[in-house]
Design an enzyme around this catalytic site. Structure first.
Site, PDB file in Angstrom:
ATOM      1  N   ARG A 234       1.185  -1.185  -0.234  1.00 36.35           N
ATOM      2  CA  ARG A 234       0.017  -0.270  -0.162  1.00 36.35           C
ATOM      3  C   ARG A 234       1.304   1.087  -0.026  1.00 36.35           C
ATOM      4  NH1 ARG A 234      -4.084  -2.775  -1.373  1.00 36.35           N
ATOM      5  NH2 ARG A 234      -5.788  -2.885  -0.743  1.00 36.35           N
ATOM      6  N   HIS A 282      -1.452   0.782  -9.386  1.00 40.60           N
ATOM      7  CA  HIS A 282      -1.914   0.025  -8.624  1.00 40.60           C
ATOM      8  C   HIS A 282      -2.412  -1.668  -9.575  1.00 40.60           C
ATOM      9  CE1 HIS A 282      -4.063  -0.635  -4.374  1.00 40.60           C
ATOM     10  NE2 HIS A 282      -4.302  -1.653  -5.114  1.00 40.60           N
TER      11      HIS A 282
HETATM   12  P1  NDP Z   1      -1.872 -11.877   4.840  1.00 42.04           P
HETATM   13  O1  NDP Z   1      -2.833 -10.406   5.521  1.00 42.04           O
HETATM   14  O2  NDP Z   1      -2.146 -12.606   4.317  1.00 42.04           O
HETATM   15  O3  NDP Z   1      -0.034 -11.371   5.068  1.00 42.04           O
HETATM   16  C1  NDP Z   1       0.330 -10.154   5.615  1.00 42.04           C
HETATM   17  C2  NDP Z   1       1.955 -10.743   6.605  1.00 42.04           C
HETATM   18  O4  NDP Z   1       1.919  -9.004   7.232  1.00 42.04           O
HETATM   19  C3  NDP Z   1       1.441 -10.906   6.918  1.00 42.04           C
HETATM   20  O5  NDP Z   1       2.995 -12.047   7.070  1.00 42.04           O
HETATM   21  C4  NDP Z   1       1.347 -10.657   8.567  1.00 42.04           C
HETATM   22  O6  NDP Z   1       2.423 -11.088   9.634  1.00 42.04           O
HETATM   23  C5  NDP Z   1       2.457  -9.255   8.170  1.00 42.04           C
HETATM   24  N1  NDP Z   1       2.308  -8.286   8.821  1.00 42.04           N
HETATM   25  C6  NDP Z   1       1.205  -7.648   9.354  1.00 42.04           C
HETATM   26  N2  NDP Z   1       1.835  -6.614  10.175  1.00 42.04           N
HETATM   27  C7  NDP Z   1       2.775  -6.661  10.564  1.00 42.04           C
HETATM   28  C8  NDP Z   1       4.501  -5.799  11.282  1.00 42.04           C
HETATM   29  N3  NDP Z   1       3.508  -5.160  11.461  1.00 42.04           N
HETATM   30  N4  NDP Z   1       5.026  -6.106  11.252  1.00 42.04           N
HETATM   31  C9  NDP Z   1       5.467  -7.601  10.836  1.00 42.04           C
HETATM   32  N5  NDP Z   1       4.044  -8.193   9.777  1.00 42.04           N
HETATM   33  C10 NDP Z   1       3.362  -7.878   9.779  1.00 42.04           C
HETATM   34  O7  NDP Z   1      -2.127 -10.555   3.439  1.00 42.04           O
HETATM   35  P2  NDP Z   1      -2.014 -10.713   2.160  1.00 42.04           P
HETATM   36  O8  NDP Z   1      -1.048 -11.498   1.749  1.00 42.04           O
HETATM   37  O9  NDP Z   1      -2.914 -11.259   1.059  1.00 42.04           O
HETATM   38  O10 NDP Z   1      -2.147  -9.369   1.097  1.00 42.04           O
HETATM   39  C11 NDP Z   1      -1.022  -8.283   1.534  1.00 42.04           C
HETATM   40  C12 NDP Z   1      -0.962  -7.474   1.175  1.00 42.04           C
HETATM   41  O11 NDP Z   1      -0.843  -6.819  -0.006  1.00 42.04           O
HETATM   42  C13 NDP Z   1      -3.080  -6.142   1.450  1.00 42.04           C
HETATM   43  O12 NDP Z   1      -2.960  -6.383   2.881  1.00 42.04           O
HETATM   44  C14 NDP Z   1      -2.911  -5.265   0.426  1.00 42.04           C
HETATM   45  O13 NDP Z   1      -2.577  -4.072   0.992  1.00 42.04           O
HETATM   46  C15 NDP Z   1      -1.556  -5.541  -0.993  1.00 42.04           C
HETATM   47  N6  NDP Z   1      -2.086  -6.037  -1.679  1.00 42.04           N
HETATM   48  C16 NDP Z   1      -1.722  -4.992  -2.969  1.00 42.04           C
HETATM   49  C17 NDP Z   1      -2.964  -5.525  -4.120  1.00 42.04           C
HETATM   50  C18 NDP Z   1      -2.226  -4.313  -5.354  1.00 42.04           C
HETATM   51  O14 NDP Z   1      -2.613  -4.596  -6.581  1.00 42.04           O
HETATM   52  N7  NDP Z   1      -1.179  -3.601  -5.200  1.00 42.04           N
HETATM   53  C19 NDP Z   1      -3.680  -6.688  -4.408  1.00 42.04           C
HETATM   54  C20 NDP Z   1      -3.884  -7.252  -3.184  1.00 42.04           C
HETATM   55  C21 NDP Z   1      -3.328  -7.017  -1.987  1.00 42.04           C
HETATM   56  P3  NDP Z   1       2.089 -12.217  10.545  1.00 42.04           P
HETATM   57  O15 NDP Z   1       2.444 -13.324   9.160  1.00 42.04           O
HETATM   58  O16 NDP Z   1       2.699 -13.055  11.452  1.00 42.04           O
HETATM   59  O17 NDP Z   1       0.212 -11.953  10.342  1.00 42.04           O
HETATM   60  C1  OXD Z   2      -6.303  -5.790  -2.636  1.00 40.05           C
HETATM   61  C2  OXD Z   2      -5.527  -4.558  -4.130  1.00 40.05           C
HETATM   62  O1  OXD Z   2      -6.055  -5.636  -1.841  1.00 40.05           O
HETATM   63  O2  OXD Z   2      -6.520  -4.748  -5.303  1.00 40.05           O
HETATM   64  O3  OXD Z   2      -6.883  -7.048  -3.231  1.00 40.05           O
HETATM   65  O4  OXD Z   2      -4.939  -3.564  -3.344  1.00 40.05           O
END
Ligand code: NDP
Ligand code: OXD
Length: 319
Positions: A234, A282
């Protein structure tokens, strides 16, 4: 809890064309009623499907049971401070995961194989072939966020021969990946990475994490020169002036950004014209209505059969 033709679904999206979502809903769930505006059916709405809903638009829906995020990220929901106390379910889909892994592999390989440099050489009609190309096994790709998307990307990068490490909030174990976790684990993660891929969610804890204080903990030189940053998480995770300063001071050698603090990225942003910055709009992993609507409907039907909801968001952690 059974499906009922009187139940109404609210599609609360801004910034996306709702038509294509409506079309896919009509195909996947023809008996269910979908509305774009709650006003006409407030007491019939049982589910809300949302992407950047208008603030307050989920309040005063007395029969709302579940909010489904149409994206994997849910910061767009928490942006609204008036959210009812019902479960929030986010997208976890093989389609979305595959799209993100394609993007990560594409960008990692582009930086690894000096794509920016060769495109610049081509525009100048320069033939300069004597640069050393490091092997994948000499390069460490570090993934910030080992969740659904980070884990899949990590495995695909491993298969290409890269050394892969990862950082998460709690310890995550993935075969062949060096894991770090928590605030204390970040320093060790950063000191070894050549390419950092950020797939973190935007939460109160991660906001602005991609900043000078992080870049200053990375090693100064590696097989690709200074480290490369790829952010597809993000925009709120990144400090854009710090990224530009780190590029100009040689602390980062190149950057790929898919997400920005303000989207669309304003025309006046110096990021657009920086020679070491790759920008995508994005688009790393777009939510596909054709792929996602049937999955949302399947989850909704299993919920109505009494099965537990999957992929529920932790409202305290906000992801
Ligand atoms: P998940 O919730 O499956 O994974 C999030 C990961 O981030 C986990 O490993 C979590 O740790 C880690 N995390 C969260 N907070 C912290 C912290 N404070 N310190 C360290 N690690 C942290 O999310 P997804 O993998 O499904 O998606 C990740 C992000 O990708 C979404 O939130 C979104 O913002 C972005 N995204 C962007 C897209 C785009 O088109 N650009 C499309 C889709 C998603 P833990 O394993 O310990 O919970
Ligand atoms: C998502 C994105 O969060 O598209 O899926 O950014």
């Amino acid at each position: 809890m059974t499906g009922n033709a009187d139940d109404t679904i609210l599609l609360a999206v801004t910034g996306w064309d709702p038509d294509v979502w409506q079309t896919e809903f009509a195909k996947a769930a023809p008996v269910r009623k979908l509305v774009l505006d709650a006003d006409t059916a407030k007491d019939k709405i049982r589910y809300a499907l949302v992407w950047k809903q208008r603030p307050g638009s989920l309040m005063d829906l007395p029969n709302l049971e579940v909010i489904f995020s149409l994206g994997a990220g849910v910061d767009h929901i928490f942006h609204d401070h008036q959210i009812p106390d019902v479960p929030i379910v986010r997208i976890v889909s093989p389609d979305l995961t595959m799209r993100m892994s394609e993007y990560v592999v594409w960008q990692v390989l582009d930086h690894h194989r000096l794509g920016l440099r060769y495109r610049q050489q081509q525009t100048q009609k320069v033939w300069h072939e004597d640069r050393r190309q490091p092997a994948a096994h000499e390069v460490t790709v570090g993934i910030l966020g080992l969740g659904v998307l980070g884990r899949d990307a990590a495995q695909k990068l491993r298969n290409l021969g890269f050394r892969v490490s990862g950082w998460s909030r709690r310890l995550q174990t993935i075969e062949g990946v060096t894991s770090h976790f928590g605030k204390d684990g970040l320093k060790d993660f950063l000191k070894d990475v050549d390419i950092v891929v950020c797939l973190l969610p935007l939460t109160p804890e991660t906001k602005g994490i991609l900043s000078m204080s992080m870049f200053a903990q990375m090693k100064a030189e590696g097989p690709l020169g200074a480290p490369v940053l790829i952010n597809a998480g993000r925009g709120g995770l990144q400090n854009e002036p710090d990224i530009l300063a780190a590029l100009d001071r040689g602390m980062l050698s190149a950057v790929t950004l898919d997400v920005f603090k303000t989207e669309p990225l304003p025309k006046g942003s110096p990021l657009w014209a920086h020679p070491q910055v790759v920008i995508t709009p994005h688009a790393a992993a777009s939510s596909s209505p054709q792929a996602l609507v049937p999955e949302v409907i399947a989850q909704l039907e299993s919920y109505e059969r009494g099965e537990p909801l999957k992929n529920i968001v932790d409202k305290t952690a906000q992801y």
